[in-house]
Write a protein that holds these residues in place. Sequence first.
Motif, PDB file in Angstrom:
ATOM      1  N   ARG A  93      32.963  58.086  26.862  1.00 33.90           N
ATOM      2  CA  ARG A  93      31.775  58.523  27.592  1.00 33.90           C
ATOM      3  C   ARG A  93      32.145  59.665  28.527  1.00 33.90           C
ATOM      4  O   ARG A  93      31.325  60.539  28.814  1.00 33.90           O
ATOM      5  CB  ARG A  93      31.211  57.349  28.401  1.00 33.90           C
ATOM      6  N   ILE A  94      33.395  59.647  29.013  1.00 32.83           N
ATOM      7  CA  ILE A  94      33.771  60.622  30.029  1.00 32.83           C
ATOM      8  C   ILE A  94      33.752  62.045  29.476  1.00 32.83           C
ATOM      9  O   ILE A  94      33.662  63.013  30.237  1.00 32.83           O
ATOM     10  CB  ILE A  94      35.135  60.257  30.685  1.00 32.83           C
ATOM     11  N   LEU A  95      33.814  62.191  28.152  1.00 33.63           N
ATOM     12  CA  LEU A  95      33.745  63.534  27.558  1.00 33.63           C
ATOM     13  C   LEU A  95      32.442  63.766  26.796  1.00 33.63           C
ATOM     14  O   LEU A  95      32.336  64.730  26.027  1.00 33.63           O
ATOM     15  CB  LEU A  95      34.948  63.777  26.644  1.00 33.63           C
ATOM     16  N   GLU A  96      31.457  62.913  27.004  1.00 34.53           N
ATOM     17  CA  GLU A  96      30.186  63.102  26.310  1.00 34.53           C
ATOM     18  C   GLU A  96      29.629  64.482  26.670  1.00 34.53           C
ATOM     19  O   GLU A  96      29.560  64.852  27.848  1.00 34.53           O
ATOM     20  CB  GLU A  96      29.199  62.007  26.731  1.00 34.53           C
ATOM     21  N   GLY A  97      29.281  65.236  25.650  1.00 33.56           N
ATOM     22  CA  GLY A  97      28.705  66.555  25.887  1.00 33.56           C
ATOM     23  C   GLY A  97      29.721  67.656  26.116  1.00 33.56           C
ATOM     24  O   GLY A  97      29.350  68.818  26.316  1.00 33.56           O
ATOM     25  N   PHE A  98      31.009  67.333  26.068  1.00 32.56           N
ATOM     26  CA  PHE A  98      32.047  68.366  26.279  1.00 32.56           C
ATOM     27  C   PHE A  98      32.106  69.295  25.056  1.00 32.56           C
ATOM     28  O   PHE A  98      32.323  68.837  23.932  1.00 32.56           O
ATOM     29  CB  PHE A  98      33.408  67.685  26.510  1.00 32.56           C
ATOM     30  N   ILE A  99      31.899  70.566  25.296  1.00 33.21           N
ATOM     31  CA  ILE A  99      31.933  71.560  24.210  1.00 33.21           C
ATOM     32  C   ILE A  99      33.123  72.478  24.448  1.00 33.21           C
ATOM     33  O   ILE A  99      33.060  73.384  25.292  1.00 33.21           O
ATOM     34  CB  ILE A  99      30.650  72.429  24.199  1.00 33.21           C
ATOM     35  N   ARG A 336      30.249  63.049  35.383  1.00 32.74           N
ATOM     36  CA  ARG A 336      30.447  63.027  36.829  1.00 32.74           C
ATOM     37  C   ARG A 336      29.411  62.122  37.481  1.00 32.74           C
ATOM     38  O   ARG A 336      28.215  62.269  37.216  1.00 32.74           O
ATOM     39  CB  ARG A 336      30.287  64.442  37.376  1.00 32.74           C
ATOM     40  N   ALA A 337      29.904  61.202  38.302  1.00 35.08           N
ATOM     41  CA  ALA A 337      28.982  60.337  39.034  1.00 35.08           C
ATOM     42  C   ALA A 337      28.395  61.127  40.204  1.00 35.08           C
ATOM     43  O   ALA A 337      29.089  61.923  40.834  1.00 35.08           O
ATOM     44  CB  ALA A 337      29.727  59.107  39.551  1.00 35.08           C
ATOM     45  N   LEU A 342      34.009  62.528  48.096  1.00 32.94           N
ATOM     46  CA  LEU A 342      34.890  62.966  47.005  1.00 32.94           C
ATOM     47  C   LEU A 342      35.607  61.795  46.325  1.00 32.94           C
ATOM     48  O   LEU A 342      35.625  61.689  45.100  1.00 32.94           O
ATOM     49  CB  LEU A 342      35.913  63.984  47.525  1.00 32.94           C
ATOM     50  N   THR A 343      36.196  60.894  47.146  1.00 34.56           N
ATOM     51  CA  THR A 343      36.917  59.759  46.550  1.00 34.56           C
ATOM     52  C   THR A 343      35.962  58.844  45.794  1.00 34.56           C
ATOM     53  O   THR A 343      36.280  58.389  44.685  1.00 34.56           O
ATOM     54  CB  THR A 343      37.680  58.975  47.637  1.00 34.56           C
ATOM     55  N   ASP A 344      34.786  58.601  46.355  1.00 33.61           N
ATOM     56  CA  ASP A 344      33.782  57.810  45.634  1.00 33.61           C
ATOM     57  C   ASP A 344      33.462  58.477  44.299  1.00 33.61           C
ATOM     58  O   ASP A 344      33.348  57.817  43.269  1.00 33.61           O
ATOM     59  CB  ASP A 344      32.479  57.720  46.442  1.00 33.61           C
ATOM     60  N   MET A 345      33.306  59.800  44.358  1.00 33.39           N
ATOM     61  CA  MET A 345      32.963  60.530  43.136  1.00 33.39           C
ATOM     62  C   MET A 345      34.047  60.331  42.072  1.00 33.39           C
ATOM     63  O   MET A 345      33.759  59.984  40.934  1.00 33.39           O
ATOM     64  CB  MET A 345      32.759  62.016  43.460  1.00 33.39           C
ATOM     65  N   TYR A 346      35.316  60.514  42.465  1.00 28.19           N
ATOM     66  CA  TYR A 346      36.425  60.299  41.507  1.00 28.19           C
ATOM     67  C   TYR A 346      36.385  58.876  40.927  1.00 28.19           C
ATOM     68  O   TYR A 346      36.437  58.672  39.712  1.00 28.19           O
ATOM     69  CB  TYR A 346      37.787  60.444  42.206  1.00 28.19           C
ATOM     70  N   GLU A 347      36.338  57.918  41.834  1.00 27.86           N
ATOM     71  CA  GLU A 347      36.514  56.525  41.405  1.00 27.86           C
ATOM     72  C   GLU A 347      35.351  56.028  40.568  1.00 27.86           C
ATOM     73  O   GLU A 347      35.546  55.282  39.598  1.00 27.86           O
ATOM     74  CB  GLU A 347      36.718  55.612  42.632  1.00 27.86           C
ATOM     75  N   ILE A 348      34.145  56.458  40.942  1.00 29.07           N
ATOM     76  CA  ILE A 348      32.984  55.957  40.193  1.00 29.07           C
ATOM     77  C   ILE A 348      32.832  56.730  38.877  1.00 29.07           C
ATOM     78  O   ILE A 348      32.479  56.161  37.842  1.00 29.07           O
ATOM     79  CB  ILE A 348      31.729  55.969  41.089  1.00 29.07           C
ATOM     80  N   THR A 349      33.158  58.028  38.903  1.00 29.99           N
ATOM     81  CA  THR A 349      33.179  58.798  37.652  1.00 29.99           C
ATOM     82  C   THR A 349      34.080  58.120  36.628  1.00 29.99           C
ATOM     83  O   THR A 349      33.704  57.909  35.472  1.00 29.99           O
ATOM     84  CB  THR A 349      33.708  60.231  37.911  1.00 29.99           C
TER      85      THR A 349
ATOM     86  N   TYR B  87      32.917  79.351  40.744  1.00 28.76           N
ATOM     87  CA  TYR B  87      33.749  78.265  41.283  1.00 28.76           C
ATOM     88  C   TYR B  87      33.232  76.901  40.824  1.00 28.76           C
ATOM     89  O   TYR B  87      32.032  76.741  40.588  1.00 28.76           O
ATOM     90  CB  TYR B  87      33.733  78.278  42.820  1.00 28.76           C
ATOM     91  N   PHE B  88      34.172  75.928  40.750  1.00 26.78           N
ATOM     92  CA  PHE B  88      33.755  74.537  40.572  1.00 26.78           C
ATOM     93  C   PHE B  88      33.230  74.031  41.911  1.00 26.78           C
ATOM     94  O   PHE B  88      33.776  74.375  42.963  1.00 26.78           O
ATOM     95  CB  PHE B  88      34.946  73.655  40.175  1.00 26.78           C
ATOM     96  N   VAL B  89      32.230  73.197  41.862  1.00 23.01           N
ATOM     97  CA  VAL B  89      31.693  72.631  43.103  1.00 23.01           C
ATOM     98  C   VAL B  89      32.058  71.145  43.163  1.00 23.01           C
ATOM     99  O   VAL B  89      31.884  70.413  42.184  1.00 23.01           O
ATOM    100  CB  VAL B  89      30.160  72.798  43.164  1.00 23.01           C
ATOM    101  N   VAL B  90      32.604  70.722  44.314  1.00 23.79           N
ATOM    102  CA  VAL B  90      32.912  69.305  44.522  1.00 23.79           C
ATOM    103  C   VAL B  90      32.158  68.838  45.768  1.00 23.79           C
ATOM    104  O   VAL B  90      31.695  69.671  46.565  1.00 23.79           O
ATOM    105  CB  VAL B  90      34.434  69.071  44.728  1.00 23.79           C
ATOM    106  N   PRO B  91      32.032  67.522  45.947  1.00 20.05           N
ATOM    107  CA  PRO B  91      31.390  67.054  47.182  1.00 20.05           C
ATOM    108  C   PRO B  91      32.140  67.599  48.404  1.00 20.05           C
ATOM    109  O   PRO B  91      33.358  67.828  48.350  1.00 20.05           O
ATOM    110  CB  PRO B  91      31.527  65.537  47.101  1.00 20.05           C
TER     111      PRO B  91
END
Lengths: 495, 95
Positions: A93-99, A336-337, A342-349, B87-91
Amino acid sequence: MSKLTDLTIASALTGLDNKDFTAVELAQAHIDAMAEHSALNAFITETPDIALKQAESSDKRRASGDAGALDGIPLAIKDLFCTNGVQTTAASRILEGFIPQYESTVTQKLFDDGAVMLGKTNLDEFAMGSSNTTSYYGNVINPWKREGDDTDLTPGGSSGGSAAAVAAQICMGATGTDTGGSIRQPASFCGITGMKPTYGRCSRWGTIAFASSLDQAGTFARSVEDNALLLRSMSGHDPKDSTSANKSVPDFAAALTGDIKGKVIGIPKEYRVDGMPEEISALWQRGIEWLESAGATTIEVSLPHTHYALATYYVIAPAEASSNLARYDGVRFGHRAKEDDLTDMYEITRAEGFGEEVKRRIMIGTYALSSGYYDAYYIKAQKVRRLISQDFLSAFEKCDALLTPTAPSSAFAIGENEDDPIKMYLNDVFTVPASLAGLPGISIPAGVDAQGLPLGLQVIGRPWDEETVFKVAGVVENLAQFAYVPQTVKRLPHD
Amino acid sequence: MSLDKESVKKVASLARIRMSDEELERMMPQLSKIIGFVEQLAEVNTDNVEPLANVVDITPELRKDVVNDGGYADKILENAPEETQGYFVVPKVVE
């Protein structure tokens, strides 16, 4: 004339040269087969439009005398190879849509030789699995069934979609990748031939990484010769992968002389494991007799550290995976969640993007590499890996190749072996050691069990000696005369 | 060796994978079992054995230390979940 989808690659190339049919007709026959067998779920992305366009160009090249070595041959590509402009998912799922905006070296080489792409095949998520049941895009169904029993069986894994597609005659050949058996085991389960070359024979550039010191691209097809043709096209040095070997690529198919007189074939005694089904022992014995009848000598050899191969693999592969899969962070590509921290984003993603088996392996790898455990697990495993590799090199002082079963069972039902990860890992007991040693290995369909399911024999060779592997495999193929076809193919009305 | 819940939680945090209590509980026996399985390696005598990192006898080639790639930021950003002005955008990371 036989159906176009029944042909081997070698005979299709002759047919194209003789103008018996066009590349477009050949592509269309396989596109129809792909639609007919869509229930197998062998493909994540089908690319019939690309196939027809490539086939048209192929017909033009052949007309003007510029045809390449695989011109017009319809292939399926494991969805672990990046293909320019075509979604590439690694079944996650993490690469869904990756072109991808670039082409993997292996697929580029195939296209340079004129190959036609029918689509991207399903696999275990990030190639982690032995049954193709960990894909975010659903299970692949093996085209084979037990006699008189409609239960869906797994095609093996991780390259399950590629193996099923070749067995169901949707494509003439397919690419796979093999980290611990992901080509050879599904080839055995699907009654086709699958070849993993020496580590470094094919470039890994543009192939989504699982365990970099083990990952190697390889081939599936319905004959040994077809595997040799595909592998020649895919192989060769690539400046973009420093671990790809700067060695000349032999004409592998030329090694198929059938002459193995004087060759010494080693039979590793440690592969006679407890609880091996009688049918597999018997098939192995038949294989030994076939090779002897063709003029080879067989001797017993010892690979004393075989018993530790799986444990070694299940440290090294997850450790490298945990490092390779760190790149999926929701920033540059993929899922991407929507989180503000930022850490929440990483971990939940990563929690949302990865499936259960991938998480399990990342966790094992992270643990094995973590402070205080690195020496006890990772370095220890790398030391045992050297012993395993040395076992093979010592054996090859006495013999030219090894003959073993490919897998400890025939195809099992979807859902079987899922209660216990170790039980699933045992599927790879005969394939993992050669992977750890970086050796070329091929699985050839050699017989069926009492339930009518295919069983493979494996030939393992010295580093860089794919030619002997193909030569011996060719003899096994000739004497096994494996002429079984999956019921799914048989049952369908022929047009 | 068996892993307790705190250790599994720590590993999940190192791996940047969010896990609910329920998932940690489920993962705990599975990881313990796999770790227990690989611990059989301790039986093997590896005195004076060098770790094997590169399995085949090829020496990786060094290329010239020059810029030989690049110049296509648009392609690099093509798959970005969020991007702006190249650029990439992050929180937001700093207040």
